[in-house]
Write an enzyme that holds these catalytic residues in place. Structure first.
Site, PDB file in Angstrom:
ATOM      1  N   LYS A 215      -5.009 -35.555  -8.931  1.00 42.61           N
ATOM      2  CA  LYS A 215      -4.343 -34.620  -8.008  1.00 42.61           C
ATOM      3  C   LYS A 215      -5.193 -34.324  -6.779  1.00 42.61           C
ATOM      4  CE  LYS A 215      -1.307 -32.247 -11.282  1.00 42.61           C
ATOM      5  NZ  LYS A 215      -0.931 -30.956 -11.932  1.00 42.61           N
ATOM      6  N   HIS A 264      -1.506 -39.428 -19.861  1.00 43.14           N
ATOM      7  CA  HIS A 264      -1.348 -38.049 -20.339  1.00 43.14           C
ATOM      8  C   HIS A 264       0.032 -37.456 -20.090  1.00 43.14           C
ATOM      9  CE1 HIS A 264      -2.304 -36.868 -16.123  1.00 43.14           C
ATOM     10  NE2 HIS A 264      -1.708 -35.723 -16.432  1.00 43.14           N
TER      11      HIS A 264
END
Length: 375
Positions: A215, A264
């Site tokens: 991110k 994930h």
């Protein structure tokens, strides 16, 4: 060098005296014995003999039997058999029973001295070899300890670097501050309860801690957008899994964790992203993380709602078992005591390190939920 102590065993006193006389003249210290029983008693009384010369045929004694006993009890002491028996098979049997050399009577003085010198040199070399081996073992143990300490220091320095990366992400996404630390603790506790090897627990912990590292490359306009994302923005946000994987997979010690970062957001039923992996195709660490992630998301405050109690998270994980979550791992999670998660959250809130794993006994000592094979 001190003179060698030699035990001379022969039932013929004249022969024993001749042998002792020849050797004493060369500076050796001789102790004559006339029976096997006497020789064994002398040996038991003092263990500093460097060599034994013994007759093979003695009254009331089995020469080969005595040879076996002595060679087993005193393996460092060479034994030379001196005998009138002229039989090759007897000589071979003697060597098999532990004799170093075999001299046939009558022998020449020089042959006796040469055999004694060879035997003592052999013993000296054996002792030197043992001392050298002991020194090498000590050196290897010392170097191994140094290497273990160095690897431990290196691993700690890696974890400090990872904490810095996690802190950088927290600065960009203040809404989920502390999330990485909590899912690390939750994932570690669950992995240990599953009785996974400690090295695998550490891989899972690092993968959990860095799961959202990609991110960092997502624009603030998307990452911090207060409202819903558009389809185009959602597609960009979903790229963080691949970005994180590419960032970490180039670092050797993070290749294992990078696979967890990549997967994930996968779901057990195959409806997740970015690759739509299903069931066992999803790395075990990512399947463990999925439960830890949901637990933390539901029990943490969000701008649109207050934190829910752990019981609500447990119900949600049970409801989505087999769909979003691996049912075997979910079953183990549901049997773990609910208070554990609050204790771990409190540890994190009190300032515990981002990669501080629960102590190895934390999960296993308080409860046991059984074990299973996972892959």
């Amino acid at each position: 060098m001190l003179p060698a102590n030699i035990l001379v065993v022969d039932d013929g006193e004249s022969v024993g005296e001749v042998i002792s006389s020849i050797l004493s003249a060369e500076g050796y210290l001789c102790r004559p014995c006339s029976t096997a029983t006497e020789a064994l008693e002398v040996l038991h009384g003092r263990a500093d003999f460097h060599l034994m010369l013994s007759d093979l045929m003695m009254p009331h004694a089995d020469g080969l039997g005595m040879l076996r006993k002595v060679s087993l009890s005193y393996p460092d002491m060479p034994i030379i058999l001196v005998t009138a028996v002229d039989d090759v098979s007897t000589a071979v049997d003697a060597i098999h029973c532990g004799a170093y050399d075999y001299l046939r009577k009558p022998f020449h003085r020089q042959a006796l001295l040469a055999s004694v010198r060879r035997a003592l040199e052999h013993q000296h070399l054996k002792r030197q070899n043992r001392e050298y081996q002991t020194m090498l073992e000590s050196l290897v143990a010392d170097r191994t300890q140094q290497l273990t300490r160095a690897l431990g220091d290196l691993e700690r320095s890696y974890d400090v670097t990872l904490q810095a990366l996690g802190a950088a992400l927290d600065l960009r996404d203040a809404e989920t501050e502390g999330h990485s630390q909590r899912v690390t603790a939750y994932s570690s506790a669950l992995a240990r309860t599953m009785r996974l090897p400690e090295e695998m627990v550490r891989v899972i912990a690092r993968g959990a801690f860095l799961h959202d590292i990609g991110k960092i490359a997502i624009p603030d306009s998307i990452l911090r957008k207060p409202g819903p994302l558009t389809d185009e923005e959602t597609a960009v946000m979903r790229e963080h899994c691949l970005i994180g994987y590419r960032m970490l997979s180039r670092i050797p010690f993070l290749r294992g964790p990078s696979e967890i970062v990549y997967a994930h957001q996968e779901r057990f039923d195959g409806t997740g992203y970015p690759r739509g992996l299903k069931g066992g195709q999803i790395p075990l660490g990512a399947r463990i993380f999925a439960i830890a992630d949901t637990l933390d998301a539901m029990t943490s405050d969000r701008p649109y709602r207050l934190a829910l109690p752990p019981a609500a998270a447990r119900q949600e994980i049970e409801r989505w078992s087999g769909l979003q979550f691996d049912p075997d791992i979910a079953s183990i999670f549901l049997r773990m005591p609910e208070h554990l998660w609050g204790e771990l959250r409190e540890q994190i809130s009190l300032g515990a390190s981002g990669l501080l794993l629960p102590s190895p006994g934390h999960a296993n000592q308080q409860f046991t939920v059984g074990s299973a094979a996972f892959s």
